[in-house]
Design a protein around this motif. Sequence first.
Motif, mmCIF file in Angstrom:
data_model
loop_
_atom_site.group_PDB
_atom_site.id
_atom_site.type_symbol
_atom_site.label_atom_id
_atom_site.label_comp_id
_atom_site.label_asym_id
_atom_site.label_seq_id
_atom_site.Cartn_x
_atom_site.Cartn_y
_atom_site.Cartn_z
ATOM 1 N N ASP A 241 -18.282 7.838 -9.194
ATOM 2 C CA ASP A 241 -19.239 8.187 -10.242
ATOM 3 C C ASP A 241 -18.600 9.191 -11.195
ATOM 4 O O ASP A 241 -17.504 9.714 -10.961
ATOM 5 C CB ASP A 241 -20.502 8.770 -9.616
ATOM 6 C CG ASP A 241 -20.193 9.963 -8.720
ATOM 7 O OD1 ASP A 241 -20.258 11.101 -9.210
ATOM 8 O OD2 ASP A 241 -19.824 9.731 -7.538
ATOM 9 N N SER A 242 -19.287 9.494 -12.270
ATOM 10 C CA SER A 242 -18.740 10.363 -13.309
ATOM 11 C C SER A 242 -18.428 11.765 -12.790
ATOM 12 O O SER A 242 -17.394 12.347 -13.129
ATOM 13 C CB SER A 242 -19.715 10.451 -14.488
ATOM 14 O OG SER A 242 -19.881 9.192 -15.092
ATOM 15 N N GLU A 243 -19.309 12.314 -11.990
ATOM 16 C CA GLU A 243 -19.094 13.657 -11.480
ATOM 17 C C GLU A 243 -17.821 13.727 -10.641
ATOM 18 O O GLU A 243 -16.984 14.637 -10.817
ATOM 19 C CB GLU A 243 -20.285 14.112 -10.640
ATOM 20 C CG GLU A 243 -20.112 15.530 -10.083
ATOM 21 C CD GLU A 243 -21.246 15.944 -9.158
ATOM 22 O OE1 GLU A 243 -21.440 17.163 -8.982
ATOM 23 O OE2 GLU A 243 -21.922 15.047 -8.619
ATOM 24 N N PHE A 246 -14.732 13.232 -12.852
ATOM 25 C CA PHE A 246 -14.482 14.410 -13.693
ATOM 26 C C PHE A 246 -13.853 15.528 -12.870
ATOM 27 O O PHE A 246 -12.883 16.163 -13.303
ATOM 28 C CB PHE A 246 -15.796 14.886 -14.325
ATOM 29 C CG PHE A 246 -15.638 16.142 -15.130
ATOM 30 C CD1 PHE A 246 -15.081 16.103 -16.401
ATOM 31 C CD2 PHE A 246 -16.033 17.370 -14.616
ATOM 32 C CE1 PHE A 246 -14.923 17.260 -17.154
ATOM 33 C CE2 PHE A 246 -15.876 18.539 -15.353
ATOM 34 C CZ PHE A 246 -15.323 18.475 -16.632
ATOM 35 N N VAL A 268 -13.561 8.950 -17.752
ATOM 36 C CA VAL A 268 -14.954 9.409 -17.681
ATOM 37 C C VAL A 268 -15.644 9.134 -19.008
ATOM 38 O O VAL A 268 -16.799 8.659 -19.041
ATOM 39 C CB VAL A 268 -15.012 10.916 -17.341
ATOM 40 C CG1 VAL A 268 -16.447 11.436 -17.474
ATOM 41 C CG2 VAL A 268 -14.492 11.163 -15.927
ATOM 42 N N LYS A 271 -16.652 5.419 -19.488
ATOM 43 C CA LYS A 271 -17.757 4.945 -18.672
ATOM 44 C C LYS A 271 -19.068 5.687 -18.945
ATOM 45 O O LYS A 271 -20.156 5.115 -18.804
ATOM 46 C CB LYS A 271 -17.408 5.093 -17.182
ATOM 47 C CG LYS A 271 -16.298 4.158 -16.722
ATOM 48 C CD LYS A 271 -16.056 4.315 -15.221
ATOM 49 C CE LYS A 271 -14.995 3.357 -14.719
ATOM 50 N NZ LYS A 271 -14.749 3.506 -13.253
ATOM 51 N N ASP A 272 -18.931 6.987 -19.297
ATOM 52 C CA ASP A 272 -20.135 7.815 -19.408
ATOM 53 C C ASP A 272 -19.906 8.874 -20.481
ATOM 54 O O ASP A 272 -19.635 10.030 -20.177
ATOM 55 C CB ASP A 272 -20.438 8.458 -18.047
ATOM 56 C CG ASP A 272 -21.786 9.172 -18.024
ATOM 57 O OD1 ASP A 272 -22.450 9.218 -19.077
ATOM 58 O OD2 ASP A 272 -22.150 9.689 -16.950
ATOM 59 N N ARG A 273 -20.002 8.458 -21.737
ATOM 60 C CA ARG A 273 -19.645 9.307 -22.879
ATOM 61 C C ARG A 273 -20.387 10.637 -22.873
ATOM 62 O O ARG A 273 -19.839 11.672 -23.238
ATOM 63 C CB ARG A 273 -19.957 8.546 -24.178
ATOM 64 C CG ARG A 273 -19.756 9.323 -25.462
ATOM 65 C CD ARG A 273 -18.279 9.572 -25.747
ATOM 66 N NE ARG A 273 -18.093 10.183 -27.050
ATOM 67 C CZ ARG A 273 -18.289 11.455 -27.324
ATOM 68 N NH1 ARG A 273 -18.707 12.269 -26.379
ATOM 69 N NH2 ARG A 273 -18.082 11.928 -28.542
ATOM 70 N N TYR A 275 -21.562 12.387 -20.296
ATOM 71 C CA TYR A 275 -21.589 13.129 -19.030
ATOM 72 C C TYR A 275 -21.393 14.634 -19.267
ATOM 73 O O TYR A 275 -20.477 15.059 -19.979
ATOM 74 C CB TYR A 275 -20.494 12.617 -18.078
ATOM 75 C CG TYR A 275 -20.285 13.532 -16.902
ATOM 76 C CD1 TYR A 275 -21.204 13.551 -15.846
ATOM 77 C CD2 TYR A 275 -19.215 14.439 -16.858
ATOM 78 C CE1 TYR A 275 -21.051 14.422 -14.780
ATOM 79 C CE2 TYR A 275 -19.052 15.318 -15.799
ATOM 80 C CZ TYR A 275 -19.988 15.298 -14.767
ATOM 81 O OH TYR A 275 -19.848 16.169 -13.721
ATOM 82 N N GLY A 276 -22.275 15.402 -18.643
ATOM 83 C CA GLY A 276 -22.153 16.854 -18.669
ATOM 84 C C GLY A 276 -22.152 17.454 -20.059
ATOM 85 O O GLY A 276 -21.399 18.398 -20.320
ATOM 86 N N ASP A 278 -21.008 16.156 -22.848
ATOM 87 C CA ASP A 278 -19.713 15.906 -23.487
ATOM 88 C C ASP A 278 -18.582 16.696 -22.822
ATOM 89 O O ASP A 278 -17.586 17.070 -23.461
ATOM 90 C CB ASP A 278 -19.772 16.261 -24.976
ATOM 91 C CG ASP A 278 -18.822 15.425 -25.822
ATOM 92 O OD1 ASP A 278 -18.300 14.422 -25.310
ATOM 93 O OD2 ASP A 278 -18.586 15.796 -26.986
#
Length: 310
Positions: A241-243, A246, A268, A271-273, A275-276, A278
């Motif tokens: 996953d993104s977390e 990252f 990251v 897949k997940d622009r 996330y967090g 940016d």
Amino acid sequence: MSIVDPRNGAPLTAPQQSTPSPQEAAPGDEQLIIDVDRNNIQQVLEVSMQVPVLLDCWAPWCQPCKTLMPLLEKLTREYRGSFLLAKLNIEENQEIAAQLGVRSVPDVKLISQGGLVDHFQGALPEKEIREWLSRYFPAPEDAPASPEEQAAEALAQGDAATARTLYEQLVQQHPEHYPYQVELARALVAEGRSEEALALLDNLPPEERDAAPARGVRASVEFRKEAPSDDELAALAGRDDSEANFKRALRQVADGDYEAGLEGLLGVMRKDRGYGDDAARLTLLRVFDALGADHPLTVTYRRKLFTLLY
């Protein structure tokens, strides 16, 4: 004083028709290294018609001279007759020094065919002297790695303690060569001694303290604080996953594996622009700043980031 050819031990009195290979003999110090004064300076210049002469102008009160001279002697032996090392004490030979245009010491002059080819001033680090010599002489095939190369290799292999010891020695020998202090700080960070590293960087001149290499070391300290520990990294195993991705990328950057970390941060973003808030893009920009605008990885990944965004 009689001077002999450092390559074969033959007296140097007149031009020779052929030049033996420097590797044909292993001459002793008495052939490779001589002292120069008014009694033999003319003969040294004549010798340079046959064998290049490295003229080390020094003074007894000059501390950098005391650092440089053993290094030049070591390199002279290592090059085994490619050139002769002639040492001139300017205090005892002020007239010769004035004729040679010596204004400060150490001053090392390369003389060939009776004329000045090149020179450098100051107690340069070994690597820089080797690079200077490489302009005029082929490097010995069995040349040992320099302390700087040994330190960099140790750090690359994860032996931070050895790298730190070698850089400490280099800093002691060359206190005004600030890149060694930056690399020492890098080794200290790798040893987990970040506070010592930051204190060392804080004592650098402003132009060195704010330059890209020092910023990169500071960034590595910051990234280490943010990156997951070994236990946390192990807990992320198997997650995609993104977390997790990252944090893995952040750890790679903290460990100095910049290319893998940059690639992971871009992954990251793909897949997940968002996330967090940016976080991946902002971290990429921090890494670019740490590496410096001209670093090859900065150039490559800034272009990749631009392509991804636009």
